[in-house]
Write an enzyme that holds these catalytic residues in place. Structure first.
Site, short mmCIF file in Angstrom:
data_model
loop_
_atom_site.label_atom_id
_atom_site.label_comp_id
_atom_site.label_asym_id
_atom_site.label_seq_id
_atom_site.Cartn_x
_atom_site.Cartn_y
_atom_site.Cartn_z
N GLU A 179 44.23 51.51 50.00
CA GLU A 179 44.91 51.39 51.30
C GLU A 179 44.61 52.67 52.08
O GLU A 179 45.06 53.75 51.71
CB GLU A 179 46.42 51.23 51.09
CG GLU A 179 47.15 51.00 52.41
CD GLU A 179 48.66 51.27 52.34
OE1 GLU A 179 49.39 50.77 53.20
OE2 GLU A 179 49.09 52.01 51.44
N ASP A 192 49.44 46.91 41.68
CA ASP A 192 49.61 47.86 42.77
C ASP A 192 49.78 49.24 42.14
O ASP A 192 50.68 49.46 41.33
CB ASP A 192 50.87 47.48 43.58
CG ASP A 192 50.75 47.86 45.03
OD1 ASP A 192 50.27 48.98 45.31
OD2 ASP A 192 51.15 47.05 45.90
N HIS A 207 52.65 42.92 53.15
CA HIS A 207 54.11 43.08 53.13
C HIS A 207 54.61 44.13 54.12
O HIS A 207 55.81 44.34 54.23
CB HIS A 207 54.53 43.45 51.70
CG HIS A 207 53.96 44.79 51.29
ND1 HIS A 207 52.61 44.99 51.13
CD2 HIS A 207 54.55 45.97 51.06
CE1 HIS A 207 52.40 46.26 50.80
NE2 HIS A 207 53.56 46.87 50.76
N ASP A 208 53.71 44.82 54.78
CA ASP A 208 54.10 45.84 55.77
C ASP A 208 53.88 45.36 57.20
O ASP A 208 54.26 46.07 58.14
CB ASP A 208 53.26 47.12 55.59
CG ASP A 208 53.48 47.79 54.24
OD1 ASP A 208 54.61 47.73 53.73
OD2 ASP A 208 52.52 48.39 53.73
N ASP A 265 47.84 52.22 46.59
CA ASP A 265 48.77 52.53 47.67
C ASP A 265 48.44 53.89 48.31
O ASP A 265 48.26 54.88 47.60
CB ASP A 265 50.18 52.58 47.04
CG ASP A 265 51.29 52.58 48.06
OD1 ASP A 265 51.45 51.58 48.76
OD2 ASP A 265 52.01 53.60 48.13
C1 GLC Z 1 52.27 51.73 51.43
C2 GLC Z 1 52.98 50.43 51.08
C3 GLC Z 1 54.33 50.43 51.71
C4 GLC Z 1 55.11 51.60 51.14
C5 GLC Z 1 54.34 52.91 51.30
C6 GLC Z 1 54.91 53.98 50.41
O1 GLC Z 1 52.00 51.82 52.78
O2 GLC Z 1 52.19 49.34 51.46
O3 GLC Z 1 55.02 49.24 51.50
O4 GLC Z 1 56.36 51.71 51.78
O5 GLC Z 1 53.00 52.81 50.96
O6 GLC Z 1 54.65 53.67 49.07
#
Ligand code: GLC
Ligand code: CA
Length: 542
Positions: free
Chosen positions: A242, A98, A316-317, A200
């Site tokens: 992402e 990640d 995980h979100d 991310d």
């Molecule tokens: C992304 C991650 C999330 C995190 C955010 C800030 O959306 O998936 O879990 O809180 O970025 O890093």
């Protein structure tokens, strides 16, 4: 389009804190993951996306990194990490790291230096700005975790930017030195043998905060092309960005092979279908299945040769799919399998989030004290201050809060699901005695075995990877589509409802490849689907 390994595998996401604890401190760790590699090999996956394992003070569970080239104390050592990469490799599994480079932790030494003053050589590693004329924040920009995105620093009389928590200061990507540091760090991991990167909130790195531009800034793609060249460009790695606001047009900018950026992106259009448009994710609205069909079909057909899809329900979100859009009461197993079949027969690289293969459900709680997640806690206080009732807040958190996905994995019916011999950092869902890995492995009709079968079908049949997609007209609660490769044609049919639904397809089939019910699939010209019934058939010539 040239073919790549990452188009043919299924990826499994591990949230290390909750996967498996090996030493009884209640926190999952790298040795715990190594212990369970054989389990993942049995499932059949080809890569692991590992949520962050780097040094971190855990303000946002590892998404706030204080050292990119070291391992979080609670998770183990660099030697454990190297062993994980090697042991996974022995089982044909690659490790995808990640990459959290929109921001660091405020404990990263770059930020500690940066904060020392305007003349510090690291000052421009982050985004600093003078106060507005009235002395307040430079702009109105809001943090994703609520409140102003600007935090005042007494020492220098300036504000720094944090699009997430106050302890996650944003890096300044306009500074070439920052970009070079990131590329060097990526090469450090590439040299260790990792299989790729999940990036991310990568759509934020081109931001121009003073002009109110956060996602899809003007230099975003320039930076990614530069990164590609400086790091993984000449290696066949899996890179997935992402990108919350991506449309198919935007996704092609990232993933068109001719542009040399990323393998694919995570788009979230389908994931936004159950909140009131333009409002927050907490403002709930029931899913309209016809919208889901329209959105996913659009993504299936629009990328063409100019991009590649990722396929996912969970991470995980996000809340657990079987609770979110399935029926976790009367049809838990069936609806979990229905969503698995629906997604895994589509074109793209499927991602399974840990526990999804067990049909794990959300874990509703009655008070905020039972939650750990910073986003949930901030939302709670924000909404209390804005006059929302506790009941309505808890309803939203139980439906969408991130801890639903972050409860530890139940491995067996032992105390704490065999996740730990100590006290888990976050309580397990109490039903682990019934739903756990050991029970799923033993039961040939479990959700696990459906996932395993779907992964095997993808390995055995190129049509699953490469076939063209075509949506079939059906009643609104039925999602059905063809995949076609040469002479071969498969039909996937899924009833996304608690009721019987009729279908009529002008075709005959040779065999059933996978199904989630004991009922026999008969004449498709007039067939009645039972609630949540799903199957895949191979069609005959005519
Ligand atoms: C992304 C991650 C999330 C995190 C955010 C800030 O959306 O998936 O879990 O809180 O970025 O890093
Ligand atoms: Ca541990």
């Amino acid at each position: 389009m040239e073919k790549h390994w990452w188009q043919e595998v299924v990826v499994y996401q591990i949230y290390p804190r909750s996967f498996k604890d090996s030493n009884g401190d209640g926190i999952g760790d790298l040795r715990g993951i190594i212990e369970k590699l054989d389990y993942l090999h049995t499932l059949g996956i080809g890569a692991i996306w590992l949520s962050p394992v780097y040094k971190s003070p855990n303000d946002d569970n590892g998404y706030d990194i204080s050292d990119y080239e070291d391992i979080m104390d609670e998770f183990g050592t660099m030697a454990d990490m190297e062993e994980l990469i090697a042991e996974a490799d022995k089982r044909g599994i690659k490790i995808v790291m990640d990459l959290v480079v929109n921001h660091t932790s405020d404990e990263h030494h770059w930020f500690i230096e940066s904060r020392k003053g305007k003349d510090n050589p690291y000052r421009d590693y982050y985004v600093w700005a003078n106060p507005a004329e009235d002395g307040g924040a430079p702009t109105e920009l809001q943090s994703v975790f609520l409140g102003s995105a600007w935090k005042y620093d007494e020492g220098s009389g300036q504000y720094f930017l944090h699009l997430f928590s106050q302890r996650q200061p944003d890096l300044n990507w306009e500074n070439g030195k920052v970009r070079q540091e990131v590329y060097d760090m990526m090469n450090f991991w590439i040299d260790k043998g990792v299989g790729g990167f999940r990036m991310d909130v990568i759509d934020l790195i081109g931001k121009i905060p003073l002009e109110g531009i956060t996602s899809n800034g003007p230099k975003l793609h320039e930076y990614l092309q530069e990164m590609n060249k400086a790091t993984f460009g000449d290696k066949d790695l899996l890179t997935v960005g992402e990108t919350w606001g991506a449309t198919p047009e935007i996704a092609k900018l990232y993933s068109n092979p001719a542009r040399h950026e990323l393998s694919m992106v995570f788009q979230f259009e389908h994931s936004l279908l159950d909140n009131e448009p333009g409002k927050e994710k907490w403002d709930l609205k029931p899913l309209d299945v016809s919208e889901l069909k329209a959105v996913l079909s659009k993504w299936q057909t629009e990328l063409g040769e100019e991009g590649w899809n990722s396929l996912f329900w969970n991470n995980h979100d996000l809340p657990r799919i079987v609770s979110r859009w399935g029926n976790d009461k009367d049809y838990r197993v069936r609806s979990a399998k229905a969503f698995a079949i629906l997604l895994h027969m589509m074109k793209g690289t499927p991602y399974i989030y840990q526990g999804e293969e067990l049909g794990l459900t959300n874990t509703p709680v009655s008070s905020i004290e039972e939650l750990d997640d910073i986003e949930s806690i901030n939302m709670y206080h924000d909404r209390i201050a804005r006059g929302f009732s506790v009941e309505s807040i808890m309803e939203s958190l139980n439906a969408k809060g991130r801890d639903n996905a972050r409860r530890p994995i139940p491995w067996s019916a032992e105390a704490n699901g065999g996740f730990t011999t100590g006290t888990p950092w976050l309580a397990l869902k109490p039903n682990y005695k019934e739903i756990n890995v050991e029970a799923e492995l033993q039961n040939p009709d479990s959700v696990f075995h459906t996932y395993r079968k779907l992964i095997q079908l993808r390995k055995d049949h190129p049509i699953v990877v490469w076939g063209d997609y075509e949506l079939l007209e059906t009643s609104s609660n039925v999602f059905a589509y063809y995949r076609t490769l040469g002479e071969e044609r498969w039909l996937t049919v899924v009833n996304l409802s608690n009721f019987e639904e009729k279908i009529s397809v002008d075709a005959r089939f040779n065999r059933v490849l996978v199904t989630n019910t004991v009922e026999e699939v008969t004449d498709l010209h007039a067939y009645t689907l039972s609630p949540w019934q799903a199957f895949v058939v191979e069609l005959s010539g005519n």
